[in-house]
Design an enzyme around this catalytic site. Structure first.
Site, mmCIF file in Angstrom:
data_model
loop_
_atom_site.group_PDB
_atom_site.id
_atom_site.type_symbol
_atom_site.label_atom_id
_atom_site.label_comp_id
_atom_site.label_asym_id
_atom_site.label_seq_id
_atom_site.Cartn_x
_atom_site.Cartn_y
_atom_site.Cartn_z
ATOM 1 N N TYR A 56 0.846 -1.212 0.000
ATOM 2 C CA TYR A 56 0.000 0.000 0.000
ATOM 3 C C TYR A 56 0.872 1.249 0.000
ATOM 4 O O TYR A 56 2.026 1.242 0.414
ATOM 5 C CB TYR A 56 -0.914 0.029 1.218
ATOM 6 C CG TYR A 56 -0.209 0.334 2.519
ATOM 7 C CD1 TYR A 56 -0.065 1.652 2.974
ATOM 8 C CD2 TYR A 56 0.344 -0.677 3.293
ATOM 9 C CE1 TYR A 56 0.593 1.935 4.150
ATOM 10 C CE2 TYR A 56 1.001 -0.423 4.457
ATOM 11 C CZ TYR A 56 1.133 0.896 4.892
ATOM 12 O OH TYR A 56 1.805 1.179 6.061
ATOM 13 N N PHE A 66 2.360 9.660 3.831
ATOM 14 C CA PHE A 66 2.730 9.492 5.238
ATOM 15 C C PHE A 66 3.273 8.089 5.540
ATOM 16 O O PHE A 66 3.909 7.877 6.566
ATOM 17 C CB PHE A 66 1.541 9.805 6.162
ATOM 18 C CG PHE A 66 0.380 8.868 6.013
ATOM 19 C CD1 PHE A 66 0.359 7.632 6.670
ATOM 20 C CD2 PHE A 66 -0.722 9.227 5.244
ATOM 21 C CE1 PHE A 66 -0.723 6.785 6.531
ATOM 22 C CE2 PHE A 66 -1.799 8.356 5.107
ATOM 23 C CZ PHE A 66 -1.803 7.131 5.757
ATOM 24 N N ASP A 67 3.040 7.148 4.604
ATOM 25 C CA ASP A 67 3.557 5.794 4.840
ATOM 26 C C ASP A 67 3.467 4.997 3.534
ATOM 27 O O ASP A 67 2.607 5.273 2.687
ATOM 28 C CB ASP A 67 2.757 5.089 5.932
ATOM 29 C CG ASP A 67 3.447 3.822 6.433
ATOM 30 O OD1 ASP A 67 4.653 3.640 6.143
ATOM 31 O OD2 ASP A 67 2.790 3.018 7.116
#
Length: 568
Positions: A56, A66-67
């Site tokens: 993802y 953010f990730d």
């Protein structure tokens, strides 16, 4: 008021009262799921309690990341629907197929809420996830085996402790390849059920036929589990193997025989020490041809049971009949073992020989004589030195026609014992009556030997059908003419018909013919008596002046005493 006017007034009032515009629905109440790629084939959807692996990217509304699992170089693995993920992800991942891609919009109350994640996700942040599903499995899963193709003939299937040779392509559940035997150019060779393979392969290979293709899907707990394998197989990865079983055997196997065609009758079967001539096709269990005597247009010739050939063939040819077609399946420990042979027979390969036996014999064999017909009242039979006329048909034992006297105008003629025909045929023509018919089986050491002859293969057993047409009593070896009684004491005087003291060829010929006509002697049988008489004259005309003198004329018996081998 018209209906259209009332709708316009309602919209104006909503705007004045501050109601949300239609383009801004306000805070989300649930996860928004956009299934922007759905694979055509979806064998399974993620359900609550399933273990999943996925990649993802996580961003905010403005696109700021953010990730990302991609940035960490590792997929995310976990159980879906049991509260181990944020609620929005738990909901958004359910129902996904392997290789499906989704956009998820997760509202704050289904994400990290009003607290957020310090330094990473601010309070009340809506989160955007781009997700691809890579793997789905459950602890209750079983091995999934699908037969893709299977040969029609399957006499035996894989069991525990068998040694197998197979090709495979290995992929993850999403299709990512991690290994292939094809890329290495050799099969994977191993024992089944002895712990040398992962459990799923140990189970998935059972029951396979040589030449069968299978798809085997192995859950992680029957594969490499939580640890994975190196950099190519992630932890908790399901594995998919596309397998082609090339061959298999058991170390306890002996030679397997299949009698494809056995001629009737079979009078004799080959035993140790026999010399066998046979044609063969040699293949691997998957049908790959590695050798053929047919391609060389020459039989393979060898002794059996004496170590000249691989042990499996030494055993497999025992008991064959002439003309038999037999399949001999040889395990590698009775063939070329772990090393194989050349570039055509791999190590640990099972070999299949389709054999057609042309003939066999033993070096101690004599001529085999079968009397087909013998006239009644036969009192006179052929002996050495007799002159015989006979018809014959000659063939190999497989029926291949070689020669026949019927192709010529006259029967074959020969003086027995004069080394004019092969030894076996000479033997087979002895003790025959005129009109008798025989079948002779002649081994090569009494025929044309290892080298063969024009039209006759080396080491071939020959079959003759012979019929004796006529016979003439012969003369002893070395003689061209013998007297039936004592020769005249005044032989020279009787032979010198014009009494001129010399005997020319015509006088000599006339005298000999008279003796034969009167029954006083006989010539060596021949199709050309004139030549026999001419040879006699030449032998007596020692100075070759065209006349025989008294000093030149000698009886054969006198010459034998003088150790001079000449006639009369």
């Amino acid at each position: 008021m018209a209906p259209g006017s009332r709708l316009l007034l309602l919209l104006l009032l909503l705007g004045i009262l501050g109601a949300p515009a239609l383009g801004n629905p306000g805070p989300l109440e649930d996860v928004v799921i956009d299934r922007y790629y759905i694979p055509k084939i979806c064998l399974r959807e993620a359900q609550m309690g399933d273990f999943i692996r996925y990649h993802y990217n996580g961003t905010f509304k403005d696109g700021k990341k953010f990730d990302s699992s991609y940035d960490r170089g590792a997929t995310v693995a976990g159980v879906v629907g049991v509260g181990r993920l944020i609620t929005g992800m738990d909901r958004g991942l359910q129902g996904m197929c392997v290789n499906e891609r989704r956009h998820l919009i997760v509202p704050p109350h289904l994400g990290y809420g009003s607290i957020g994640v310090a330094g990473l996700i601010p309070p009340d942040a809506t989160l955007y996830f781009d997700v691809v599903m890579l793997d789905i499995w459950n602890k209750n899963d079983k091995l999934q085996v699908t037969t893709v193709s299977k040969p029609e003939r399957c006499n035996r299937t894989v069991e525990n402790s068998d040694f197998v040779r197979y090709h495979y392509n290995g992929t993850l559940l999403d299709g990512t390849p991690f290994d292939s035997s094809y890329s290495k150019g050799s099969t994977y060779d191993t024992y089944v059920g002895t712990g040398w393979l992962i459990k799923g392969m140990d189970q998935g290979l059972l029951g396979m036929c040589a030449g069968e293709k299978r798809s085997i899907i192995i859950p992680p707990f029957l594969a490499y589990g939580e640890k994975g394998y190196g950099t190519v197989i992630p932890p908790q990865a399901s594995l998919v193997f596309s397998v082609l079983l090339v061959d298999f055997h058991n170390p306890k196997d002996g030679v397997f025989l299949e009698h494809l065609e056995v001629p009737e009758p079979c009078k004799r079967r080959a035993v140790t020490g026999d010399f066998v001539r046979y044609h063969y096709n040699g293949t691997l269990m998957d049908g790959t041809l590695f050798d053929s005597s047919y391609s060389r247009n020459q039989t393979y010739n060898t002794y059996i049971g004496k170590g000249y050939i691989i042990p499996g063939m030494d055993q497999g040819l025992q008991g064959v009949c002439v003309g038999e077609q037999r399949r001999v399946v040889v395990p590698p420990h009775l063939a070329y073992g772990e090393n194989g042979a050349g570039d055509k027979i791999p190590g640990s390969a099972v070999l299949i020989f389709d054999v057609h036996v042309i003939d066999f014999h033993n070096p101690a064999d004599l001529v085999e004589i079968e009397t087909v017909f013998r006239p009644e009242g036969c009192n006179v039979t052929t002996r050495d030195r007799d002159f015989v006329r006979y018809h014959y048909n000659c063939s190999l034992l497989d029926g291949t026609r070689l020669f026949s006297s019927h192709d010529y105008e006259k029967p074959q003629e020969v003086t027995l014992g004069a080394n004019k025909v092969i030894e076996g045929l000479n033997s087979g023509l002895l003790d025959m009556c005129v009109g008798e018919r025989r079948v002779l089986i002649i081994p090569p050491h009494l025929g044309h030997g290892e080298s063969g002859a024009r039209g006759v293969p080396g080491s071939a057993v020959l079959r003759f059908e012979v019929e004796l047409i006529s016979m003439e009593e012969g003369v002893p070896e070395g003689y061209l003419f013998i007297w039936h009684g004592e020769p005249p004491t005044d032989l020279y005087e009787q032979m010198d018909l014009n009494k001129d003291g010399g005997i020319p060829a015509d006088e000599f010929s006339t005298f000999i013919k008279t003796q034969v006509a009167e029954g006083k002697g006989r010539l060596m049988p021949s199709s050309d008596p004139e030549k026999v008489i001419a040879d006699m004259f030449q032998n007596q005309d020692r100075n070759q002046d065209g006349k025989i003198t008294p000093e030149e004329l000698k009886l054969k018996s006198d010459e034998d005493q003088e150790k001079i081998h000449e006639e009369l």
